[in-house]
Scaffold this active site. Structure first.
Site, PDB file in Angstrom:
ATOM      1  N   SER A 128      89.355 -85.159  69.477  1.00 43.76           N
ATOM      2  CA  SER A 128      88.592 -84.253  69.967  1.00 43.76           C
ATOM      3  C   SER A 128      89.488 -83.246  71.032  1.00 43.76           C
ATOM      4  O   SER A 128      90.608 -83.436  71.187  1.00 43.76           O
ATOM      5  CB  SER A 128      87.598 -84.971  70.864  1.00 43.76           C
ATOM      6  OG  SER A 128      88.231 -85.627  71.829  1.00 43.76           O
ATOM      7  N   ASP A 140      87.936 -82.883  66.012  1.00 40.35           N
ATOM      8  CA  ASP A 140      86.353 -82.961  66.254  1.00 40.35           C
ATOM      9  C   ASP A 140      85.846 -81.932  67.298  1.00 40.35           C
ATOM     10  O   ASP A 140      86.428 -81.018  67.443  1.00 40.35           O
ATOM     11  CB  ASP A 140      86.273 -84.582  67.064  1.00 40.35           C
ATOM     12  CG  ASP A 140      85.167 -85.195  66.801  1.00 40.35           C
ATOM     13  OD1 ASP A 140      84.340 -84.550  66.055  1.00 40.35           O
ATOM     14  OD2 ASP A 140      84.684 -86.435  67.597  1.00 40.35           O
ATOM     15  N   HIS A 141      84.611 -82.285  67.678  1.00 41.05           N
ATOM     16  CA  HIS A 141      83.665 -81.199  68.398  1.00 41.05           C
ATOM     17  C   HIS A 141      84.554 -80.221  69.114  1.00 41.05           C
ATOM     18  O   HIS A 141      85.273 -80.465  69.964  1.00 41.05           O
ATOM     19  CB  HIS A 141      82.733 -81.953  69.317  1.00 41.05           C
ATOM     20  CG  HIS A 141      81.729 -83.028  68.578  1.00 41.05           C
ATOM     21  ND1 HIS A 141      80.434 -82.326  68.444  1.00 41.05           N
ATOM     22  CD2 HIS A 141      81.796 -83.942  68.257  1.00 41.05           C
ATOM     23  CE1 HIS A 141      79.821 -83.332  67.827  1.00 41.05           C
ATOM     24  NE2 HIS A 141      80.613 -84.499  67.721  1.00 41.05           N
ATOM     25  N   ASP A 156      81.415 -76.865  66.613  1.00 40.37           N
ATOM     26  CA  ASP A 156      80.263 -77.371  67.071  1.00 40.37           C
ATOM     27  C   ASP A 156      79.418 -76.452  67.488  1.00 40.37           C
ATOM     28  O   ASP A 156      79.586 -75.913  68.728  1.00 40.37           O
ATOM     29  CB  ASP A 156      80.397 -78.370  68.121  1.00 40.37           C
ATOM     30  CG  ASP A 156      79.351 -79.206  68.558  1.00 40.37           C
ATOM     31  OD1 ASP A 156      78.131 -78.562  68.245  1.00 40.37           O
ATOM     32  OD2 ASP A 156      79.341 -80.005  69.497  1.00 40.37           O
ATOM     33  N   GLU A 177      79.656 -86.333  74.880  1.00 42.08           N
ATOM     34  CA  GLU A 177      80.955 -86.710  74.498  1.00 42.08           C
ATOM     35  C   GLU A 177      81.983 -85.635  74.730  1.00 42.08           C
ATOM     36  O   GLU A 177      81.780 -84.249  74.544  1.00 42.08           O
ATOM     37  CB  GLU A 177      81.124 -86.790  72.854  1.00 42.08           C
ATOM     38  CG  GLU A 177      82.392 -87.239  72.498  1.00 42.08           C
ATOM     39  CD  GLU A 177      82.510 -87.354  70.835  1.00 42.08           C
ATOM     40  OE1 GLU A 177      82.831 -88.370  70.566  1.00 42.08           O
ATOM     41  OE2 GLU A 177      81.951 -86.550  70.133  1.00 42.08           O
ATOM     42  N   HIS A 235      75.421 -89.717  70.789  1.00 46.58           N
ATOM     43  CA  HIS A 235      76.781 -90.148  71.010  1.00 46.58           C
ATOM     44  C   HIS A 235      76.658 -91.239  72.064  1.00 46.58           C
ATOM     45  O   HIS A 235      75.607 -91.110  72.936  1.00 46.58           O
ATOM     46  CB  HIS A 235      77.613 -88.926  71.650  1.00 46.58           C
ATOM     47  CG  HIS A 235      78.041 -87.791  70.749  1.00 46.58           C
ATOM     48  ND1 HIS A 235      77.942 -86.507  70.798  1.00 46.58           N
ATOM     49  CD2 HIS A 235      78.520 -87.955  69.567  1.00 46.58           C
ATOM     50  CE1 HIS A 235      78.418 -85.910  69.647  1.00 46.58           C
ATOM     51  NE2 HIS A 235      78.946 -86.797  68.876  1.00 46.58           N
ATOM     52  N   GLY A 236      77.716 -92.135  72.174  1.00 43.49           N
ATOM     53  CA  GLY A 236      77.595 -92.994  73.211  1.00 43.49           C
ATOM     54  C   GLY A 236      77.040 -94.236  72.686  1.00 43.49           C
ATOM     55  O   GLY A 236      76.876 -94.626  71.570  1.00 43.49           O
ATOM     56  N   HIS A 291      77.354 -88.233  62.705  1.00 40.40           N
ATOM     57  CA  HIS A 291      77.641 -88.326  64.104  1.00 40.40           C
ATOM     58  C   HIS A 291      77.032 -89.349  64.912  1.00 40.40           C
ATOM     59  O   HIS A 291      75.605 -89.536  64.650  1.00 40.40           O
ATOM     60  CB  HIS A 291      77.580 -87.088  64.859  1.00 40.40           C
ATOM     61  CG  HIS A 291      78.488 -85.942  64.451  1.00 40.40           C
ATOM     62  ND1 HIS A 291      79.606 -85.586  65.184  1.00 40.40           N
ATOM     63  CD2 HIS A 291      78.869 -85.329  63.287  1.00 40.40           C
ATOM     64  CE1 HIS A 291      80.311 -84.579  64.492  1.00 40.40           C
ATOM     65  NE2 HIS A 291      79.892 -84.649  63.307  1.00 40.40           N
ATOM     66  N   ASN A 330      81.682 -90.500  61.884  1.00 37.69           N
ATOM     67  CA  ASN A 330      82.537 -90.491  63.274  1.00 37.69           C
ATOM     68  C   ASN A 330      82.385 -91.821  63.992  1.00 37.69           C
ATOM     69  O   ASN A 330      81.390 -92.254  64.123  1.00 37.69           O
ATOM     70  CB  ASN A 330      82.277 -89.207  64.073  1.00 37.69           C
ATOM     71  CG  ASN A 330      82.542 -88.060  63.522  1.00 37.69           C
ATOM     72  OD1 ASN A 330      82.947 -87.705  62.296  1.00 37.69           O
ATOM     73  ND2 ASN A 330      82.589 -87.063  64.336  1.00 37.69           N
TER      74      ASN A 330
END
Length: 340
Positions: free
Chosen positions: A53, A95-96, A131, A169, A212-213, A249, A271
């Site tokens: 990332s 990534d993003h 993104d 994220e 996310h998370g 994601h 991911n």
């Protein structure tokens, strides 16, 4: 084996979609987490993707340097060398990347890849993610169109996101609202602006409640059937089955049935970050608690050098994270399917 060439990477995705499996894309932030990912793929006999990332790339450059391009370039060079010792195909991905970091991250890396390709070499990274979830759909797609032209020339695959992944994220926060669910109209507009491969290869993160998370079951409602609805709607218009190659994601905490339904509907890349972070750190925490009086010089003692040698707990962390990567390969059905 060497890092996947553009041709091998394209074949990986084609085989995944045709065979209804997907590749884990493991976020890494260090040489140790990279080796854990590579080891996991090798043990599962699965090809795979390792990714950094913007925050991971910054960290890789050094905690006081904080230069994303330096960190990403150094990571790619290191990964390219050590991956030769593992018997699977590995692709490198970023990534993003939000709009405000395109000029300081993705575009400079694309320029490096263009120079490499002009010299007859493979690109530095095999794919990059734009993104655009924080900007309006039309702006998102127009930027994607411009990037797609550049990635195609550099023999790189573009990843885009249409919809919003909730949670946080690397400082990118996705709101928890109706935008967590991409619509068929969004899918149709994406195909209209970007094409379906004729203008360059891209993969698409369509959102179906992803966050996310870490979250407990029931807090977020995943609806994988949305992916099928979008694929069917766009496919009917263009005469193609599963026209999009999809990315999943925010899958931590997802049920296996939800993961495999998403794969059945065209997901070729998933991911994985939170779960592998925990697996890596959990082994270190166990070592520290178990060897408390060895890693610390308690009551004037000298401790145990073997216990506080970073290699002692680093090996355990690598093994633990590698096992989680193997599990991911099994869940996504890529285990045993390497192109080697």
């Amino acid at each position: 084996m060497p890092i996947a060439s553009p041709e091998v990477y394209a074949e990986m995705f084609d085989r995944a979609k045709e065979g209804a499996f997907a590749y884990p894309a493991i976020n890494v932030t260090s040489s140790q987490t990279l080796h854990a990912a590579l080891r996991g793929f090798a043990e599962a006999e699965s090809d795979g993707i390792v990714q950094v990332s913007t925050g991971g790339a910054e960290f890789l450059s050094g905690a006081t340097i904080k230069d994303m391009v330096t960190g990403a370039t150094a990571f790619a060079a290191y990964a390219r060398e050590v991956a030769k010792k593992y018997p699977v195909n590995i692709a490198l991905h970023t990534d993003h990347c939000p709009k405000d970091k395109l000029d300081s991250f993705v575009r400079p890396l694309l320029a490096v890849s263009a120079e490499r390709v002009a010299r007859g070499e493979d690109p530095l990274f095999q794919s990059h993610m734009w993104d655009g979830s924080a900007v309006p759909l039309e702006e998102n797609l127009q930027i994607a169109k411009e990037l797609l032209e550049q990635t195609s020339k550099a023999k790189v695959i573009l990843e885009i996101e249409v919809g919003v992944v909730g949670g946080e994220e690397d400082g990118i926060v996705g709101e928890m609202n109706e935008k967590l669910y991409t619509t068929p109209a969004d899918g149709l507009r994406t195909a209209e602006v970007l094409g379906l491969g004729e203008n360059g290869r891209y993969i698409t993160a369509l959102t179906f409640g992803n966050v996310h998370g870490v979250y407990k079951p029931g807090n977020v409602k995943l609806r994988p059937e949305i992916l099928k609805e979008i694929q069917d709607t766009v496919g009917e218009k263009y005469g193609k089955s599963k026209p999009f190659s999809l990315v999943f994601h925010g899958g931590s905490g997802s049920l296996l049935s939800e993961i495999q339904a998403a794969v059945d509907y065209g997901v070729v890349k998933m991911n994985i970050d939170t779960d592998t972070q925990y697996a890596f750190t959990r082994a270190i925490a166990d070592h520290m608690f178990t060897n408390y009086d060895g890693v610390l010089k308690v009551d004037g003692e000298v401790g145990n050098k073997k216990a506080y040698d970073p290699r002692s707990y680093g090996k355990k962390a690598e093994e633990s994270m590698a096992k989680r990567v193997v599990q991911a390969c099994e869940d996504l059905r890529s285990a045993g399917k390497t192109l080697k």
